[in-house]
Design an enzyme around this catalytic site. Structure first.
Site, short mmCIF file in Angstrom:
data_model
loop_
_atom_site.label_atom_id
_atom_site.label_comp_id
_atom_site.label_asym_id
_atom_site.label_seq_id
_atom_site.Cartn_x
_atom_site.Cartn_y
_atom_site.Cartn_z
CG HIS A 149 13.39 -19.93 27.78
ND1 HIS A 149 13.53 -19.54 26.20
CD2 HIS A 149 14.45 -20.06 29.06
CE1 HIS A 149 14.56 -21.00 25.68
NE2 HIS A 149 15.18 -21.04 26.83
CG ASP B 174 21.28 -20.92 31.15
OD1 ASP B 174 20.45 -20.94 30.88
OD2 ASP B 174 22.42 -20.85 30.48
#
Length: 307
Positions: free
Chosen positions: A222, A149
């Protein structure tokens, strides 16, 4: 540029505490809150000096309602407004209550605990805790989905360029707009999804974090949905998100800092809403936002002026 609060620009830490507060509107509470938030930078610096290896930093920020209540003599920062909710079918990003956000981060959960306890002791009955979340670094900076992330976070001097208000709003230079959401992941569905499909949903390989080429990325990936350009330049945010959870529930506390809230707003819209071809962010099939708040973190000088 006016000195920003200590929690905005430094690189990621292993632990963070996110405390969302509601204010009491009586005169005594307002006086207590103003006095306490003015002292938070000094509290943080003193504790960081006592624990030099902790890398302790903090940010305190205010929602639109709180700003109007606590600082009626000072007009709001130009773009400070309540969090904009989104909904499209089963996908949604709600707007939830939040007047003040205290964001503490360091290398030790114990240090976060000490500072949060000191701050909350000073605030006492002037506030109500809406939510308190403890985030932690998961493995090598991965989300609970197993993917790294924050790969696209700005680095070096770009962090200040992305996160801090500059000459475009001179009354609030050194400040930063904050948007945060708590997501709950549906880990059962996610873990039942083949890795190859997970990678198509994210747009990167899972093990070694290699981004797919433009041709390889699905229009629903995404990282494709949140990649937005204007006039050939990418719109960016500075993420300080961390996973959180226990044996029954887990997810991501997403938090973005920016010199404007607009890049975040556009990214969230791209995630939730389908385009004319029906494409939306398919990661939203596996996670659900349950909170949404918008704040502004003023400069240290602004906070100190409240004393």
């Amino acid at each position: 540029m006016t000195t920003p609060q200590s929690g905005i620009l430094p690189e990621a830490n292993n632990n963070a505490t996110f405390i969302t507060l509601l204010i009491n509107n009586d005169a005594d509470s307002i006086e207590t809150i103003r006095r306490t938030v003015a002292a938070i930078p000094a509290m943080t610096a003193e504790m960081a000096q006592q624990q030099p290896d902790s890398q302790l930093v903090s940010t305190v920020s205010f929602g639109a309602h709180a700003w109007d209540t606590l600082f009626p003599e000072t007009p709001r920062p130009e773009h400070l407004a309540p969090f904009k909710a989104h909904k499209n079918g089963l996908r949604q990003a709600p707007s939830t209550p939040g007047d003040i956000l205290v964001h503490i981060r360091s290398e030790g959960k114990d240090v976060n605990f000490d500072l949060s306890r000191q701050i909350m002791g000073e605030l006492s009955d002037s506030v109500l805790v809406e939510e308190e979340v403890h985030g932690f670094r998961y493995r090598d900076s991965r989300d609970m989905t197993g993917f790294v992330d924050g790969t696209e976070n700005p680095q070096g001097e770009d962090r200040a360029e992305v996160a801090l208000v500059g000459d475009e709003d001179q009354a609030f230079t050194g400040g930063s707009y904050i948007n945060c959401q708590r997501y709950i992941h549906n880990m059962g569905d996610w873990e039942a999804t083949p890795v190859e499909q997970q990678e198509q949903i994210i747009g990167r390989t899972k093990t070694d974090n290699i981004e797919f080429t433009s041709e390889q990325k699905a229009p629903t990936a995404h990282i494709k949905r949140v990649s937005i350009k204007e006039n050939g330049k990418s719109l960016e945010i500075l993420r300080h998100s961390l996973p959180y959870g226990d044996s029954s529930e887990c997810g991501l506390f997403f938090i973005a800092y920016g010199k404007s809230p607009r890049p975040f707003d556009l990214m969230l819209e791209q995630m939730i809403h389908a385009d004319r071809h029906g494409h939306y962010d398919h990661l939203m099939n596996y996670t659900q936002a349950v909170t949404g708040c918008a704040f502004f973190a003023p400069s240290v000088a602004f906070l100190e002026s409240l004393q």
